[in-house]
Design an enzyme around this catalytic site. Structure first.
Site, PDB file in Angstrom:
ATOM      1  N   CYS A  41     -19.715  -0.023  -4.065  1.00  0.00           N
ATOM      2  CA  CYS A  41     -19.755  -0.817  -5.303  1.00  0.00           C
ATOM      3  C   CYS A  41     -20.977  -0.559  -6.169  1.00  0.00           C
ATOM      4  O   CYS A  41     -20.835  -0.130  -7.313  1.00  0.00           O
ATOM      5  CB  CYS A  41     -19.652  -2.291  -4.962  1.00  0.00           C
ATOM      6  SG  CYS A  41     -17.989  -2.720  -4.446  1.00  0.00           S
ATOM      7  N   THR A  99     -12.755  -3.741  -9.379  1.00  0.00           N
ATOM      8  CA  THR A  99     -13.784  -3.777 -10.421  1.00  0.00           C
ATOM      9  C   THR A  99     -13.405  -2.790 -11.508  1.00  0.00           C
ATOM     10  O   THR A  99     -13.268  -1.595 -11.240  1.00  0.00           O
ATOM     11  CB  THR A  99     -15.131  -3.355  -9.822  1.00  0.00           C
ATOM     12  OG1 THR A  99     -15.354  -4.156  -8.688  1.00  0.00           O
ATOM     13  CG2 THR A  99     -16.257  -3.542 -10.819  1.00  0.00           C
ATOM     14  N   ASP A 121       0.868  -1.178   0.000  1.00  0.00           N
ATOM     15  CA  ASP A 121       0.000   0.000   0.000  1.00  0.00           C
ATOM     16  C   ASP A 121       0.904   1.227   0.000  1.00  0.00           C
ATOM     17  O   ASP A 121       2.030   1.177   0.500  1.00  0.00           O
ATOM     18  CB  ASP A 121      -0.909  -0.001   1.237  1.00  0.00           C
ATOM     19  CG  ASP A 121      -2.217   0.744   0.986  1.00  0.00           C
ATOM     20  OD1 ASP A 121      -3.254   0.089   0.826  1.00  0.00           O
ATOM     21  OD2 ASP A 121      -2.184   1.995   0.926  1.00  0.00           O
TER      22      ASP A 121
HETATM   23  C1  UDX Z   1     -12.063  -2.092  -3.941  1.00  0.00           C
HETATM   24  C2  UDX Z   1     -11.819  -2.128  -5.444  1.00  0.00           C
HETATM   25  O1  UDX Z   1     -10.571  -1.735  -5.746  1.00  0.00           O
HETATM   26  C3  UDX Z   1     -12.886  -1.434  -6.187  1.00  0.00           C
HETATM   27  O2  UDX Z   1     -12.670  -1.471  -7.553  1.00  0.00           O
HETATM   28  C4  UDX Z   1     -14.113  -2.209  -5.867  1.00  0.00           C
HETATM   29  O3  UDX Z   1     -15.177  -1.848  -6.661  1.00  0.00           O
HETATM   30  C5  UDX Z   1     -14.426  -2.006  -4.409  1.00  0.00           C
HETATM   31  O4  UDX Z   1     -13.380  -2.488  -3.672  1.00  0.00           O
HETATM   32  P1  UDX Z   1     -11.680  -0.870  -1.763  1.00  0.00           P
HETATM   33  O5  UDX Z   1     -10.868  -2.013  -1.267  1.00  0.00           O
HETATM   34  O6  UDX Z   1     -13.027  -0.676  -1.170  1.00  0.00           O
HETATM   35  O7  UDX Z   1     -11.812  -0.931  -3.349  1.00  0.00           O
HETATM   36  O8  UDX Z   1     -10.878   0.479  -1.762  1.00  0.00           O
HETATM   37  P2  UDX Z   1     -10.086   1.211  -0.637  1.00  0.00           P
HETATM   38  O9  UDX Z   1     -10.583   0.774   0.703  1.00  0.00           O
HETATM   39  O10 UDX Z   1     -10.077   2.639  -1.020  1.00  0.00           O
HETATM   40  O11 UDX Z   1      -8.623   0.616  -0.773  1.00  0.00           O
HETATM   41  C6  UDX Z   1      -7.722   0.874  -1.768  1.00  0.00           C
HETATM   42  C7  UDX Z   1      -6.310   0.802  -1.160  1.00  0.00           C
HETATM   43  O12 UDX Z   1      -5.356   0.952  -2.202  1.00  0.00           O
HETATM   44  C8  UDX Z   1      -6.026   1.887  -0.139  1.00  0.00           C
HETATM   45  O13 UDX Z   1      -5.485   1.299   1.023  1.00  0.00           O
HETATM   46  C9  UDX Z   1      -4.999   2.778  -0.832  1.00  0.00           C
HETATM   47  O14 UDX Z   1      -4.104   3.371   0.073  1.00  0.00           O
HETATM   48  C10 UDX Z   1      -4.334   1.801  -1.766  1.00  0.00           C
HETATM   49  N1  UDX Z   1      -3.704   2.392  -2.953  1.00  0.00           N
HETATM   50  C11 UDX Z   1      -4.406   3.218  -3.756  1.00  0.00           C
HETATM   51  C12 UDX Z   1      -2.402   2.073  -3.273  1.00  0.00           C
HETATM   52  O15 UDX Z   1      -1.742   1.334  -2.557  1.00  0.00           O
HETATM   53  N2  UDX Z   1      -1.849   2.599  -4.400  1.00  0.00           N
HETATM   54  C13 UDX Z   1      -2.512   3.451  -5.215  1.00  0.00           C
HETATM   55  O16 UDX Z   1      -1.956   3.909  -6.214  1.00  0.00           O
HETATM   56  C14 UDX Z   1      -3.848   3.769  -4.881  1.00  0.00           C
HETATM   57  C1  UDX Z   2     -21.682  -5.667  -3.145  1.00  0.00           C
HETATM   58  C2  UDX Z   2     -21.903  -7.041  -3.821  1.00  0.00           C
HETATM   59  O1  UDX Z   2     -22.939  -7.754  -3.144  1.00  0.00           O
HETATM   60  C3  UDX Z   2     -20.631  -7.826  -3.845  1.00  0.00           C
HETATM   61  O2  UDX Z   2     -20.822  -9.066  -4.507  1.00  0.00           O
HETATM   62  C4  UDX Z   2     -19.658  -6.946  -4.605  1.00  0.00           C
HETATM   63  O3  UDX Z   2     -18.569  -7.559  -5.059  1.00  0.00           O
HETATM   64  C5  UDX Z   2     -19.384  -5.689  -3.812  1.00  0.00           C
HETATM   65  O4  UDX Z   2     -20.607  -4.995  -3.764  1.00  0.00           O
HETATM   66  P1  UDX Z   2     -21.591  -4.682  -0.700  1.00  0.00           P
HETATM   67  O5  UDX Z   2     -21.693  -3.374  -1.390  1.00  0.00           O
HETATM   68  O6  UDX Z   2     -20.535  -4.892   0.315  1.00  0.00           O
HETATM   69  O7  UDX Z   2     -21.410  -5.859  -1.768  1.00  0.00           O
HETATM   70  O8  UDX Z   2     -22.979  -4.977   0.028  1.00  0.00           O
HETATM   71  P2  UDX Z   2     -24.382  -5.611  -0.376  1.00  0.00           P
HETATM   72  O9  UDX Z   2     -24.726  -6.603   0.661  1.00  0.00           O
HETATM   73  O10 UDX Z   2     -24.416  -6.051  -1.767  1.00  0.00           O
HETATM   74  O11 UDX Z   2     -25.360  -4.347  -0.185  1.00  0.00           O
HETATM   75  C6  UDX Z   2     -25.287  -3.222  -1.036  1.00  0.00           C
HETATM   76  C7  UDX Z   2     -26.384  -2.246  -0.705  1.00  0.00           C
HETATM   77  O12 UDX Z   2     -27.652  -2.752  -1.074  1.00  0.00           O
HETATM   78  C8  UDX Z   2     -26.516  -1.890   0.780  1.00  0.00           C
HETATM   79  O13 UDX Z   2     -26.790  -0.511   0.902  1.00  0.00           O
HETATM   80  C9  UDX Z   2     -27.690  -2.718   1.249  1.00  0.00           C
HETATM   81  O14 UDX Z   2     -28.357  -2.136   2.352  1.00  0.00           O
HETATM   82  C10 UDX Z   2     -28.562  -2.706   0.009  1.00  0.00           C
HETATM   83  N1  UDX Z   2     -29.465  -3.869  -0.099  1.00  0.00           N
HETATM   84  C11 UDX Z   2     -28.952  -5.124  -0.228  1.00  0.00           C
HETATM   85  C12 UDX Z   2     -30.840  -3.665  -0.130  1.00  0.00           C
HETATM   86  O15 UDX Z   2     -31.325  -2.527  -0.038  1.00  0.00           O
HETATM   87  N2  UDX Z   2     -31.656  -4.761  -0.277  1.00  0.00           N
HETATM   88  C13 UDX Z   2     -31.174  -6.033  -0.397  1.00  0.00           C
HETATM   89  O16 UDX Z   2     -31.975  -6.966  -0.532  1.00  0.00           O
HETATM   90  C14 UDX Z   2     -29.776  -6.226  -0.378  1.00  0.00           C
END
Ligand code: UDX
Ligand code: UDX
Length: 468
Positions: free
Chosen positions: A279, A120, A30
């Site tokens: 997401c 993603t 990171d």
């Molecule tokens: C992830 C996926 O990357 C995103 O595409 C998906 O749809 C949701 O989940 P997430 O893990 O939630 O993202 O992101 P975040 O918690 O912001 O973590 C990204 C990490 O990458 C951070 O710790 C950041 O410091 C690090 N980072 C970012 C690097 O190490 N190098 C970079 O150039 C940019």
């Molecule tokens: C989502 C996808 O489920 C996961 O597969 C993907 O890779 C990352 O994004 P996440 O965003 O962590 O996961 O949560 P999820 O449980 O999917 O809920 C997303 C949102 O939808 C939340 O705000 C939740 O409250 C809402 N939700 C979910 C509803 O309103 N109704 C439902 O039946 C399910």
């Protein structure tokens, strides 16, 4: 195997900890020094079930941390890229982090490497990553770019990782497919599940999980299409809930009837205040943009987004219809996270609603089991944070339920009624049965079900039994 995971966020950290639990040697990379220091010191930066156990088990042994991507690439044979892909103004995914990681990876290629997209990303990203690595001088025979999308839900991400419905491997060469199969072998050959220290099996696990091998492009599309479909399912049921409200039907009964059709299934059919998180909102928008760019006008996705936004407005209207005016009203709020089980507030519909209610002059006392620290950073100083659900309800004109935390579904209703100034609950997550709430003396509003009033009367009733 020696595995690098670039990006230690919600996805990368879980993936890294789980790969270590499968027996691999993992280096998490990171560029955030503070995060690295915290991780090395034993802190767990996110609220995620089983993550503290896995980090405790492997930290400093099979799981180490680094800020040197080039050196890490040189040491590992597989490099998972899990850096963020936030949306740009126009709704496309911002791939600049992915690009800069690709550039750096190139410098560390000293033998055959498999670069895996875990973030993603739009369907053409693998080609770009390949091009960037080549541009920076790498030998085309020395690496492959593949896609292995994650389907992790926050809150249950560790379990989702170790007990997946399927593992999608998008590869354009047999050599890289073989490497990825080896990474997941402890799951696909079932050996992980026989271990006494394995993370407990959830209901509905398909053991061993099937591997689906596709082209890289198909895998990229599987990820976007899955998230868009799930978001569509939620918007669909939210639209049905609105019809239920108009005609006096009960959406929960409709969901039961519809969801028991095995072709449809009951999951992700919970109506509420709309989907949020890092997401669904971003991926539906990005998929829409990718489709447009490729010449297909995917207008269905516009409607999915429109219904989602409308759902929040409908909830605000419900608060108005329950309380008439909002200026100066004390509102207790349960839930700030975008869903239960996480401290994540990114794109949280709960936060959106709190901000809208504040703008209308309400006073908010909020409680969330995990997300208050993060919410404090973004909410204005006027919001009061409570130490429990009951404290949030204390002396409030009404209680709003905005996140589906399990503990909010099991409140002591007697105590709750006593805490509230008026026994009014406006539930954006349908956690309670309207009949029970009415029998307990509450005026209860929910989603897709008619409002319930004590003794079936339509005017709100005060807790002393008098009509308001
Ligand atoms: C992830 C996926 O990357 C995103 O595409 C998906 O749809 C949701 O989940 P997430 O893990 O939630 O993202 O992101 P975040 O918690 O912001 O973590 C990204 C990490 O990458 C951070 O710790 C950041 O410091 C690090 N980072 C970012 C690097 O190490 N190098 C970079 O150039 C940019
Ligand atoms: C989502 C996808 O489920 C996961 O597969 C993907 O890779 C990352 O994004 P996440 O965003 O962590 O996961 O949560 P999820 O449980 O999917 O809920 C997303 C949102 O939808 C939340 O705000 C939740 O409250 C809402 N939700 C979910 C509803 O309103 N109704 C439902 O039946 C399910």
């Amino acid at each position: 195997m020696r595995i690098a995971v670039v990006g230690s966020g919600y996805v990368g950290l879980v993936a890294g900890a789980c790969f270590a639990d499968l027996g691999h040697d993992v280096i998490l990379v990171d560029n955030d020094q503070q995060k690295l220091a915290a991780l090395r010191n034993g802190q767990v930066p996110i609220h995620e079930n089983f993550l503290p156990e896995l980090l405790g088990r492997h930290r400093g042994q099979r799981l180490t941390f680094s800020d040197d991507l080039k050196e890490t690439v040189a040491l590992c044979s597989v490099i998972f890229v899990a850096v963020g892909t936030p949306p740009t103004e126009s709704g496309e995914a911002d791939l600049s982090y992915v690009e800069s990681v690709a550039r750096e990876i190139s410098g560390g290629i000293n033998g055959y490497k498999v670069v895996v997209e875990k973030s993603t990303v739009p369907v053409y990203t693998s080609e770009w990553v390949r091009r960037i690595i080549l541009r920076n001088g790498s030998d085309p025979e020395m690496f492959d770019v593949t896609s292995n999308p994650e389907f992790l839900r926050e809150g249950t991400a560790v379990t989702d990782f170790l007990f997946p419905d399927r593992i999608v491997i998008g590869c354009d060469s047999d050599r890289s497919a073989e490497v990825l199969r080896e990474v997941y072998a402890p799951l696909t050959n079932g050996s992980y599940y026989q271990r006494s220290d394995a993370i407990p099996q959830p209901d509905r696990a398909s053991i061993p999980p099937p591997v689906i091998v596709t082209s890289t492009k198909s895998a990229e599309l599987i990820k976007h299409a899955s998230n868009a479909y799930l978001a569509m399912k939620i918007s669909f049921i939210n639209a049905v809930a609105s019809v239920c409200e108009s005609v006096g039907a009960d959406v929960n009964q409709v969901v039961h009837g519809v969801g028991t059709d095995s072709r449809i299934g009951p999951r992700f059919l919970n109506p509420g205040i709309g989907y949020g998180g890092s997401c669904f909102p971003k991926d539906v928008m990005a998929f829409r943009a990718v489709a447009r760019e490729s010449g297909y006008d995917f207008r269905l996705l516009d409607e999915v987004m429109r219904i989602n936004e409308d759902q929040r407005q409908r909830f605000l209207r419900k608060v108005h219809s329950a309380l008439w005016t909002l200026r100066g009203k004390n509102l207790g709020v349960l839930g700030l996270a975008f869903k239960g089980g996480t401290d994540d507030i990114r794109e949280s519909p709960a936060l959106f609603l709190v901000q809208a209610l504040l703008q209308e002059g309400s006073k908010i006392t909020a409680y969330d089991p995990a997300a208050m620290e993060r919410a404090r950073e973004v909410l204005p100083s006027g919001v009061t944070f409570a130490n429990s659900a009951y404290e949030a309800a204390h002396n409030a004109d009404a209680l709003l339920i905005l996140t589906e935390w399990e503990e909010f579904a099991n409140l002591d209703l007697n105590r709750l009624r006593q805490e509230l100034k008026y026994p009014i609950v406006i539930d954006g997550r349908n956690l309670y049965d309207p009949e029970i709430m009415a029998a307990q003396g509450f005026t209860y509003y929910s989603v897709g079900r008619i409002a319930a009033h004590p003794d079936g009367v339509s005017a709100p009733v005060l807790k002393n039994g008098k009509k308001a």
